[in-house]
Design a protein around this motif. Structure first.
Motif, short mmCIF file in Angstrom:
data_model
loop_
_atom_site.label_atom_id
_atom_site.label_comp_id
_atom_site.label_asym_id
_atom_site.label_seq_id
_atom_site.Cartn_x
_atom_site.Cartn_y
_atom_site.Cartn_z
N ILE A 1 -0.27 -12.91 -8.74
CA ILE A 1 -0.92 -11.60 -8.64
C ILE A 1 0.10 -10.49 -8.40
O ILE A 1 0.03 -9.42 -9.02
N SER A 2 1.07 -10.71 -7.52
CA SER A 2 2.08 -9.68 -7.22
C SER A 2 2.87 -9.30 -8.47
O SER A 2 3.11 -8.12 -8.75
N ILE B 1 1.06 4.43 -8.29
CA ILE B 1 2.51 4.60 -8.47
C ILE B 1 3.16 5.19 -7.23
O ILE B 1 4.20 4.72 -6.78
N LEU B 2 2.50 6.18 -6.64
CA LEU B 2 3.17 6.95 -5.59
C LEU B 2 2.74 6.55 -4.18
O LEU B 2 3.40 6.95 -3.22
N SER B 3 1.65 5.79 -4.03
CA SER B 3 1.18 5.46 -2.68
C SER B 3 1.27 3.94 -2.47
O SER B 3 0.45 3.18 -2.98
N PRO B 4 2.28 3.50 -1.69
CA PRO B 4 2.41 2.05 -1.43
C PRO B 4 1.16 1.47 -0.76
O PRO B 4 0.78 0.34 -1.04
N SER B 5 0.55 2.22 0.16
CA SER B 5 -0.64 1.69 0.85
C SER B 5 -1.80 1.50 -0.12
O SER B 5 -2.55 0.52 -0.03
N PHE C 1 -1.45 0.94 -3.29
CA PHE C 1 -1.05 -0.17 -4.13
C PHE C 1 -1.39 -1.50 -3.44
O PHE C 1 -1.94 -2.41 -4.06
N GLN C 2 -1.05 -1.59 -2.15
CA GLN C 2 -1.33 -2.82 -1.40
C GLN C 2 -2.83 -3.06 -1.26
O GLN C 2 -3.30 -4.20 -1.35
N THR C 3 -3.59 -1.97 -1.06
CA THR C 3 -5.04 -2.12 -0.94
C THR C 3 -5.65 -2.64 -2.23
O THR C 3 -6.50 -3.54 -2.23
N LYS D 1 -4.83 -6.31 -2.59
CA LYS D 1 -5.64 -7.15 -1.72
C LYS D 1 -7.06 -7.31 -2.25
O LYS D 1 -7.67 -8.36 -2.13
N GLU D 2 -7.57 -6.22 -2.86
CA GLU D 2 -8.92 -6.32 -3.43
C GLU D 2 -8.95 -7.28 -4.61
O GLU D 2 -9.92 -8.04 -4.78
N VAL D 3 -7.90 -7.26 -5.42
CA VAL D 3 -7.83 -8.21 -6.53
C VAL D 3 -7.69 -9.63 -5.99
O VAL D 3 -8.33 -10.57 -6.48
N GLU D 4 -6.84 -9.79 -4.95
CA GLU D 4 -6.68 -11.12 -4.35
C GLU D 4 -8.00 -11.62 -3.76
O GLU D 4 -8.33 -12.81 -3.87
N TYR D 5 -8.76 -10.72 -3.14
CA TYR D 5 -10.05 -11.12 -2.56
C TYR D 5 -11.02 -11.54 -3.66
O TYR D 5 -11.79 -12.50 -3.50
#
Length: 575
Positions: free
Chosen positions: A322-323, A489-493, A495-497, A500-504
Motif C-alpha cells: 500500500i505504501s 501532495i502538500l499535507s503529510p497528515s 497523506f497519512q490519513t 490509513k483509510e485505504v489500509e482500513y
C-alpha cells in the motif's frame, strides 16, 4: 441350635446376626454373586439352627475314619489302607443305626451314641482324593462346619496337598485343631516332640496359625483300648484331645457356631469386593481410552487454528504494497493528470515526464489498474492454492483422526462391548471416506459463501477473490479521490490519513475473508466433533453409569464389612 437356653444378650446377638445374614444375601444377590456362593451363604445360615458341626479332614491314609471310631468308641465307619470314603458322611444321633442319602455325595448316618447328642461329626474324602471330584466334595461342604479337626500322619506330616487344603480352610475363617496321628510309628517321646515342633513351626511359617493346637495321638491304639482294654503308649494324648473338644462344647460352642457364618461371609465379601474393584479398574481403564480420544479431537481443533493463521499471512504483503502504491501510484499519477503538468509547454512537459519515468520507473497508466497490479497482485491465485492445501490438510487430519481411533481401539476389539462398537463404526467411516470429494466440497462451500458475501458472480475461488479485489479497488480509489490533489501532495497528515483509510478498507476485506474461512472450517470441525462425540458419548455415558454403580457397590460392600467387624466383636465377647 436350640435358642431356649440362650441369655437375652445371646439371643439378641443371634437375632442380629440372622438379620445381617439375610441382608447380606439380598445384597450379594443384587450384585450378581455366583449361585454357588449364595447357596453356601444359605447353608451356613441354616446351620445356626443345627447342632454343633465338627468336621474331620485330612489325607485318605491319615486315619480319619479310625479317629472318628476312636472318638465314638465304636467301629461305625469302615477303615482301611485304601480310600474308603467317597462322599461326605454326617454322623447324627438316632435311636437306631440307620443310613440314608440326603443329597448327592451327602449321606446321613444315625447312631445311638451319647456324644452325638451334643454334636454332629462329619467324615470327608481325603484331601489327596483319588479323583478331583472327591476333593471338590470336601471343599464344597467345608464352609458349613463349626470346628475343623485336621489329621496329619506322623509318617508323612504336612504334605503339599494338606498345606493347600489348610490354606483353603484358613480363607474360610475356621478354627482348626491339628491332630498328629499314628504316633505309635515313632520310637520315643523325643521323636514325638521333635515332630510336634516340626509341624508347629511349619504351620506358623505357612501362615496357618500363630499358636496352633496340636495333639499327638494314636487313633488305632485308642480304639482298641476302648473296645477291649488294650493299653496305649504314654505318648498318646487322645484323652487331652477329648477334654479339649468337650470344653469347646461346654464353653465355646455358641461363639464358634455364630462365628462360622461370619467367617464364611467375610470370605464372600472379600471375593465380591475384589471382583468389584477389578471390574471398576477394568471399566475405568476402558473409559480412559474414550476420554483420550475426545482429548485428541480437542488437540486437533487447537492445531487447526494455527493452519488458518498461516493462510492469513498471505495478506501481509498486501499491507506492504500500500505504501508503495500511495507514493508511486497515487501522488505521481495525480501530478501527471494535474493541469500543472498538462499545461506546460510540450517540450518541457515531455522532458518532465521522461525524467520521472527514468528515475521512478512509472508511466502514465490507469490508477485503478495499477492498484490491482501493485496491491492485489497475484493474491487470488495464491489464496486459492493455499485454501486447496488447507482443505487437503484438514481432510487428511480428519482421516488420521479416525485412523487413530481405530488404532487406539484395535487392542480392545474383543475385550469390551462398548469399545468394540466404536471400533466397528470407525472402520466403517474409513472404508467409505472419499478424501478428494470432501476436499472439493469444502472448497466449493468456501467459493459459494465468499461469492454471496461479496455479491459477486460465482466461479473459481481465485476469480471470486479477484472480483472481491476489484470491488475493494474501486472503494480504495473512491477514498483517494475524495482528497484533493494538493492535500495529498502538500499535507503529510492528509497523506497519512488517506493511506490509513485505504489500509482500513483492505483490513475489512481481509477480515471478511478470514471470517468466512473460520466460520466454514469451524462448522466442519464442529460437525466432525459431533460425529465422533455422538459415536463415543453414549458409550462414555454407559461406562460412567457402570463406574458409578461399581463405586456405589464398592462403598456398600465396605460398609457391610464394617458391620461385620462390629458383629464379630459382639460374638467374640460372648463368654
Amino acid at each position: 441350635m436350640k435358642t431356649s437356653i440362650l441369655s437375652k444378650r445371646e439371643q439378641d446377638i443371634l437375632d442380629r446376626e440372622r438379620k445381617w445374614l439375610y441382608d447380606l444375601h439380598v445384597q450379594l444377590d443384587n450384585i450378581g454373586t455366583a449361585k454357588s456362593d449364595l447357596e453356601t451363604l444359605t447353608a451356613v445360615t441354616k446351620q445356626l439352627d443345627q447342632p454343633f458341626m465338627l468336621i474331620v479332614a485330612g489325607e485318605f491314609n491319615a486315619g480319619k475314619s479310625t479317629f472318628i471310631n476312636a472318638l465314638l468308641g465304636h467301629e461305625i465307619l469302615k477303615m482301611g489302607v485304601t480310600p474308603t470314603t467317597t462322599q461326605v458322611t454326617i454322623l447324627q444321633h438316632g435311636d437306631d443305626s440307620k443310613r440314608h442319602v440326603e443329597e448327592e455325595h451327602l449321606h446321613i448316618l444315625k447312631e445311638p451314641i451319647d456324644l452325638l447328642r451334643q454334636l454332629n461329626i462329619v467324615d470327608t474324602p481325603g484331601t489327596n482324593a483319588i479323583t478331583p471330584e472327591h476333593q471338590l466334595i470336601t471343599e464344597r461342604f467345608l464352609p458349613r462346619f463349626d470346628l475343623v479337626l485336621f489329621i496329619t500322619s506322623a509318617d508323612n506330616p504336612l504334605t503339599y496337598s494338606e498345606r493347600q487344603f489348610l490354606e483353603n480352610i484358613r480363607n474360610w475363617g475356621k478354627q482348626i485343631v491339628f491332630i498328629l496321628n499314628k504316633i505309635d510309628y515313632l520310637r520315643s517321646e523325643d521323636d514325638v516332640q521333635e515332630l510336634l515342633t516340626f509341624v508347629k513351626d511349619n504351620l506358623i511359617q505357612y501362615g496357618i496359625g500363630d499358636k496352633p493346637d496340636i495333639f499327638p495321638v494314636s487313633a488305632w491304639q485308642t480304639l482298641r483300648h476302648k473296645l477291649d482294654g488294650t493299653p496305649t503308649s504314654p505318648n498318646n494324648d487322645f484323652e487331652s484331645l477329648e477334654k479339649f473338644i468337650y470344653t469347646i462344647l461346654e464353653k465355646h460352642a455358641l461363639r464358634l457356631k455364630l462365628l462360622n457364618p461370619l467367617g464364611v461371609s467375610n470370605r464372600l465379601l472379600d471375593t465380591c469386593l475384589h471382583q468389584t474393584q477389578q471390574d471398576l479398574a477394568h471399566v475405568q481403564s476402558k473409559a480412559n481410552v474414550l476420554f483420550e480420544l475426545a482429548e485428541m479431537l480437542n488437540q486437533n481443533i487447537m492445531e487447526f487454528d494455527t493452519w488458518l493463521t498461516d493462510a492469513e499471512h498471505l495478506f501481509d504483503k498486501v499491507d506492504e504494497h500500500i505504501s508503495l502504491f500511495m507514493i508511486r501510484g497515487v501522488v505521481l499519477r495525480k501530478v501527471f493528470r494535474s493541469k500543472i503538468v498538462v499545461n506546460l509547454p510540450p517540450g518541457i512537459r515531455d522532458a518532465v515526464l521522461a525524467f520521472l519515468d527514468q528515475i521512478l520507473g512509472v508511466g502514465e497508466v490507469d490508477i485503478q489498474h495499477d492498484f490491482k497490479e501493485t496491491v492485489i497482485a497475484d493474491l487470488p491465485q495464491k489464496f486459492e492454492e493455499r485454501i486447496q492445501k488447507l482443505s487437503e490438510r484438514f481432510i487428511a487430519a480428519d482421516v488420521s483422526q479416525w485412523q487413530q481411533v481405530k488404532h487406539a481401539l484395535e487392542p480392545y476389539r474383543h475385550d469390551h462391548i462398548f469399545l468394540e462398537a466404536v471400533l466397528i463404526a470407525a472402520k466403517q467411516v474409513l472404508m467409505t471416506y472419499n478424501q478428494a470429494a470432501e476436499v472439493d466440497r469444502i472448497v466449493a462451500t468456501i467459493t459459494m459463501t465468499m461469492a454471496q458475501q461479496g455479491t459477486v458472480s460465482q466461479d473459481k475461488l481465485s476469480k471470486v477473490i479477484s472480483n472481491w479485489g476489484e470491488l475493494v479497488t474501486l472503494h480504495a480509489i473512491a477514498i483517494l479521490n475524495s482528497y484533493g490533489l494538493w492535500q495529498l501532495i502538500l499535507s503529510p497528515s492528509r497523506f497519512q490519513t488517506a493511506q490509513k483509510e485505504v489500509e482500513y478498507c483492505l483490513w475489512q476485506w481481509r477480515n471478511t475473508i478470514m471470517d468466512v474461512l473460520r466460520n466454514i472450517f469451524q462448522a466442519e470441525v464442529e460437525w466432525r466433533q459431533h460425529t465422533l462425540h455422538d459415536l463415543i458419548q453414549p458409550h462414555v455415558n454407559r461406562m460412567n453409569d457402570q463406574i458409578e454403580t461399581l463405586q456405589q457397590q464398592e462403598s456398600e460392600l465396605n460398609q457391610t464389612k464394617d458391620e461385620l467387624k462390629l458383629l464379630r466383636l459382639a460374638v467374640r465377647a460372648i463368654s
